[in-house]
Write a protein that holds these residues in place. Sequence first.
Motif, PDB file in Angstrom:
ATOM      1  N   GLY A 327       0.816  -1.193   0.000  1.00  0.00           N
ATOM      2  CA  GLY A 327       0.000   0.000   0.000  1.00  0.00           C
ATOM      3  C   GLY A 327       0.856   1.251   0.000  1.00  0.00           C
ATOM      4  O   GLY A 327       1.965   1.256   0.537  1.00  0.00           O
ATOM      5  N   VAL A 328       0.374   2.301  -0.641  1.00  0.00           N
ATOM      6  CA  VAL A 328       1.062   3.590  -0.683  1.00  0.00           C
ATOM      7  C   VAL A 328       0.233   4.566   0.138  1.00  0.00           C
ATOM      8  O   VAL A 328      -0.920   4.845  -0.189  1.00  0.00           O
ATOM      9  CB  VAL A 328       1.218   4.106  -2.124  1.00  0.00           C
ATOM     10  N   GLU A 329       0.825   5.087   1.216  1.00  0.00           N
ATOM     11  CA  GLU A 329       0.096   5.979   2.107  1.00  0.00           C
ATOM     12  C   GLU A 329       0.831   7.308   2.302  1.00  0.00           C
ATOM     13  O   GLU A 329       2.059   7.338   2.349  1.00  0.00           O
ATOM     14  CB  GLU A 329      -0.099   5.317   3.477  1.00  0.00           C
ATOM     15  N   LYS A 330       0.062   8.368   2.375  1.00  0.00           N
ATOM     16  CA  LYS A 330       0.567   9.702   2.721  1.00  0.00           C
ATOM     17  C   LYS A 330       1.540  10.252   1.682  1.00  0.00           C
ATOM     18  O   LYS A 330       1.763   9.684   0.629  1.00  0.00           O
ATOM     19  CB  LYS A 330       1.189   9.682   4.126  1.00  0.00           C
ATOM     20  N   ASP A 331       2.140  11.372   2.028  1.00  0.00           N
ATOM     21  CA  ASP A 331       3.020  12.088   1.112  1.00  0.00           C
ATOM     22  C   ASP A 331       4.402  11.429   1.076  1.00  0.00           C
ATOM     23  O   ASP A 331       5.006  11.175   2.111  1.00  0.00           O
ATOM     24  CB  ASP A 331       3.146  13.538   1.595  1.00  0.00           C
ATOM     25  N   LEU A 332       4.899  11.186  -0.126  1.00  0.00           N
ATOM     26  CA  LEU A 332       6.195  10.517  -0.284  1.00  0.00           C
ATOM     27  C   LEU A 332       7.294  11.479  -0.729  1.00  0.00           C
ATOM     28  O   LEU A 332       8.331  11.041  -1.226  1.00  0.00           O
ATOM     29  CB  LEU A 332       6.074   9.382  -1.318  1.00  0.00           C
ATOM     30  N   ILE A 346       0.798  -3.170  -5.278  1.00  0.00           N
ATOM     31  CA  ILE A 346       0.654  -4.411  -6.040  1.00  0.00           C
ATOM     32  C   ILE A 346      -0.795  -4.862  -6.148  1.00  0.00           C
ATOM     33  O   ILE A 346      -1.101  -5.784  -6.906  1.00  0.00           O
ATOM     34  CB  ILE A 346       1.495  -5.550  -5.421  1.00  0.00           C
ATOM     35  N   THR A 347      -1.688  -4.237  -5.382  1.00  0.00           N
ATOM     36  CA  THR A 347      -3.096  -4.635  -5.486  1.00  0.00           C
ATOM     37  C   THR A 347      -3.650  -4.211  -6.840  1.00  0.00           C
ATOM     38  O   THR A 347      -3.345  -3.123  -7.333  1.00  0.00           O
ATOM     39  CB  THR A 347      -3.930  -3.999  -4.365  1.00  0.00           C
ATOM     40  N   ALA A 356      -5.060  -9.849  -0.099  1.00  0.00           N
ATOM     41  CA  ALA A 356      -3.810  -9.299  -0.613  1.00  0.00           C
ATOM     42  C   ALA A 356      -2.612 -10.051  -0.046  1.00  0.00           C
ATOM     43  O   ALA A 356      -1.642 -10.346  -0.766  1.00  0.00           O
ATOM     44  CB  ALA A 356      -3.713  -7.815  -0.274  1.00  0.00           C
ATOM     45  N   MET A 357      -2.660 -10.380   1.246  1.00  0.00           N
ATOM     46  CA  MET A 357      -1.552 -11.092   1.871  1.00  0.00           C
ATOM     47  C   MET A 357      -1.453 -12.527   1.365  1.00  0.00           C
ATOM     48  O   MET A 357      -0.353 -13.068   1.211  1.00  0.00           O
ATOM     49  CB  MET A 357      -1.704 -11.071   3.389  1.00  0.00           C
ATOM     50  N   THR A 358      -2.582 -13.125   1.074  1.00  0.00           N
ATOM     51  CA  THR A 358      -2.592 -14.496   0.561  1.00  0.00           C
ATOM     52  C   THR A 358      -2.036 -14.560  -0.856  1.00  0.00           C
ATOM     53  O   THR A 358      -1.359 -15.528  -1.231  1.00  0.00           O
ATOM     54  CB  THR A 358      -4.023 -15.065   0.569  1.00  0.00           C
ATOM     55  N   GLU A 359      -2.268 -13.498  -1.627  1.00  0.00           N
ATOM     56  CA  GLU A 359      -1.891 -13.499  -3.040  1.00  0.00           C
ATOM     57  C   GLU A 359      -0.682 -12.620  -3.341  1.00  0.00           C
ATOM     58  O   GLU A 359      -0.441 -12.247  -4.479  1.00  0.00           O
ATOM     59  CB  GLU A 359      -3.086 -13.050  -3.882  1.00  0.00           C
ATOM     60  N   THR A 360       0.102 -12.281  -2.319  1.00  0.00           N
ATOM     61  CA  THR A 360       1.241 -11.373  -2.496  1.00  0.00           C
ATOM     62  C   THR A 360       2.185 -11.826  -3.601  1.00  0.00           C
ATOM     63  O   THR A 360       2.640 -11.018  -4.429  1.00  0.00           O
ATOM     64  CB  THR A 360       2.028 -11.237  -1.175  1.00  0.00           C
ATOM     65  N   GLU A 361       2.483 -13.098  -3.638  1.00  0.00           N
ATOM     66  CA  GLU A 361       3.450 -13.613  -4.607  1.00  0.00           C
ATOM     67  C   GLU A 361       3.013 -13.334  -6.043  1.00  0.00           C
ATOM     68  O   GLU A 361       3.780 -12.793  -6.846  1.00  0.00           O
ATOM     69  CB  GLU A 361       3.629 -15.120  -4.376  1.00  0.00           C
ATOM     70  N   ILE A 362       1.781 -13.689  -6.376  1.00  0.00           N
ATOM     71  CA  ILE A 362       1.300 -13.497  -7.745  1.00  0.00           C
ATOM     72  C   ILE A 362       1.080 -12.026  -8.053  1.00  0.00           C
ATOM     73  O   ILE A 362       1.319 -11.563  -9.171  1.00  0.00           O
ATOM     74  CB  ILE A 362       0.000 -14.316  -7.994  1.00  0.00           C
ATOM     75  N   LEU A 363       0.643 -11.237  -7.054  1.00  0.00           N
ATOM     76  CA  LEU A 363       0.446  -9.804  -7.268  1.00  0.00           C
ATOM     77  C   LEU A 363       1.765  -9.096  -7.565  1.00  0.00           C
ATOM     78  O   LEU A 363       1.831  -8.203  -8.424  1.00  0.00           O
ATOM     79  CB  LEU A 363      -0.229  -9.180  -6.043  1.00  0.00           C
ATOM     80  N   LEU A 364       2.820  -9.486  -6.854  1.00  0.00           N
ATOM     81  CA  LEU A 364       4.146  -8.923  -7.128  1.00  0.00           C
ATOM     82  C   LEU A 364       4.600  -9.250  -8.552  1.00  0.00           C
ATOM     83  O   LEU A 364       5.109  -8.387  -9.283  1.00  0.00           O
ATOM     84  CB  LEU A 364       5.168  -9.475  -6.127  1.00  0.00           C
ATOM     85  N   GLU A 365       4.429 -10.487  -8.915  1.00  0.00           N
ATOM     86  CA  GLU A 365       4.824 -10.923 -10.261  1.00  0.00           C
ATOM     87  C   GLU A 365       4.080 -10.140 -11.340  1.00  0.00           C
ATOM     88  O   GLU A 365       4.682  -9.656 -12.303  1.00  0.00           O
ATOM     89  CB  GLU A 365       4.560 -12.419 -10.398  1.00  0.00           C
ATOM     90  N   GLN A 366       2.777 -10.009 -11.171  1.00  0.00           N
ATOM     91  CA  GLN A 366       1.967  -9.307 -12.166  1.00  0.00           C
ATOM     92  C   GLN A 366       2.339  -7.837 -12.274  1.00  0.00           C
ATOM     93  O   GLN A 366       2.467  -7.297 -13.381  1.00  0.00           O
ATOM     94  CB  GLN A 366       0.483  -9.447 -11.817  1.00  0.00           C
ATOM     95  N   GLN A 367       2.539  -7.175 -11.150  1.00  0.00           N
ATOM     96  CA  GLN A 367       2.872  -5.760 -11.189  1.00  0.00           C
ATOM     97  C   GLN A 367       4.268  -5.529 -11.749  1.00  0.00           C
ATOM     98  O   GLN A 367       4.504  -4.586 -12.517  1.00  0.00           O
ATOM     99  CB  GLN A 367       2.750  -5.147  -9.795  1.00  0.00           C
TER     100      GLN A 367
END
Length: 378
Positions: A327-332, A346-347, A356-367
Amino acid sequence: MKILIAPDSFKGSLDALNTAKSIEKGILTVDDTVQSTLLPMADGGEGTMINLVQATEGDVVSVQSIDPLGRPMMAEYGITGDGKTAIVELATSSGIDLLKIEELNPLITTSFGSGLLIKHALESGIKHFIICLGGSATNDAGVGLLQALGYQFFDDKGHELLYGGQYLNDLSTIDDSQVLPQLKDAHFEIACDVKNPFIGEQGASYIFGPQKGATPEMVKQLDQSLEHFANIIKKEKGIAIHQLEGAGAAGGAAGGMIALLNAALKQGIELVSDFVNLKTLIENEQFDYIFTGEGKVDGQTAGGKVISGLCQLASKYQIPVIALVGGVEKDLHKLYEQGLTAAFSITNGPMTLDKAMTETEILLEQQAEQIYRILSIK
């Protein structure tokens, strides 16, 4: 194309090595000629042990220990691939997550179990230690840890102190005659990202005591105990830790280790970066991009997390840094100033945290695949 993939773990979901592998898989889907280097990273907090073990192809050692309330348990520490360094996390044997909420009580919790891990490594021939302080349940100035290594702490009647921060106020003398002989040649580095002093309103007891179960009355009692301990240290060792920056970390364990183990306090990300020779790697390999990541990125990330450390180093060599996060939160803006090129969640649509936590691996790959498709446009 040469790419360094150097993420932290996604806590509770995916360790740093498998995070790196997922990012790599997405990139190679687009271009299998990419030369990728995988380097698990950490900032000195929980997860640093396994990340450094993975980064150096080391081993994890299981040891009989005790939890913060003295109950028997098995705990682990890491040994780096060269067999020369042990990585010990206080959270492994002295952690807050080992106790139920109703069990939290920093008056009686002890860091003795963490000392048993260090003792095992010392007796196995290890001389260099990286100690990670995050997540402790204790406020005992590291006295329990030191007791496991042979230090003896006596009251004015010659009785050895019981476990727990409340008993530090009874301390009269410190006896180092029975300490492990291996300590003489040992070198300790503490990974620490807080600057709180040992005592006072910004110290260990006031700032961290409440989250460990301390009531306002207990906080005052613990702070008085730590002050008394610091006074004894000043009297017997000539070292003033009362207002020493960072000494309040892990319920004062940092201060105790600085005073009696001559430990060096370092910012976690700097310690890890130096240990894995990150600067040399970047200088020698001349990467085109750096991919990194962790569970989330927000305004606090710039204060010493993995992404921040990578950005500051990469900016010196004008290497773009891309972060994949939960997740991206607040000012960077501070991260952008440090050298971050962009951060991507990655969502890929509305989803629960559990999903999101269950699918972290595939979400990282896709993004990672989608990002690299843009980067590969000629």
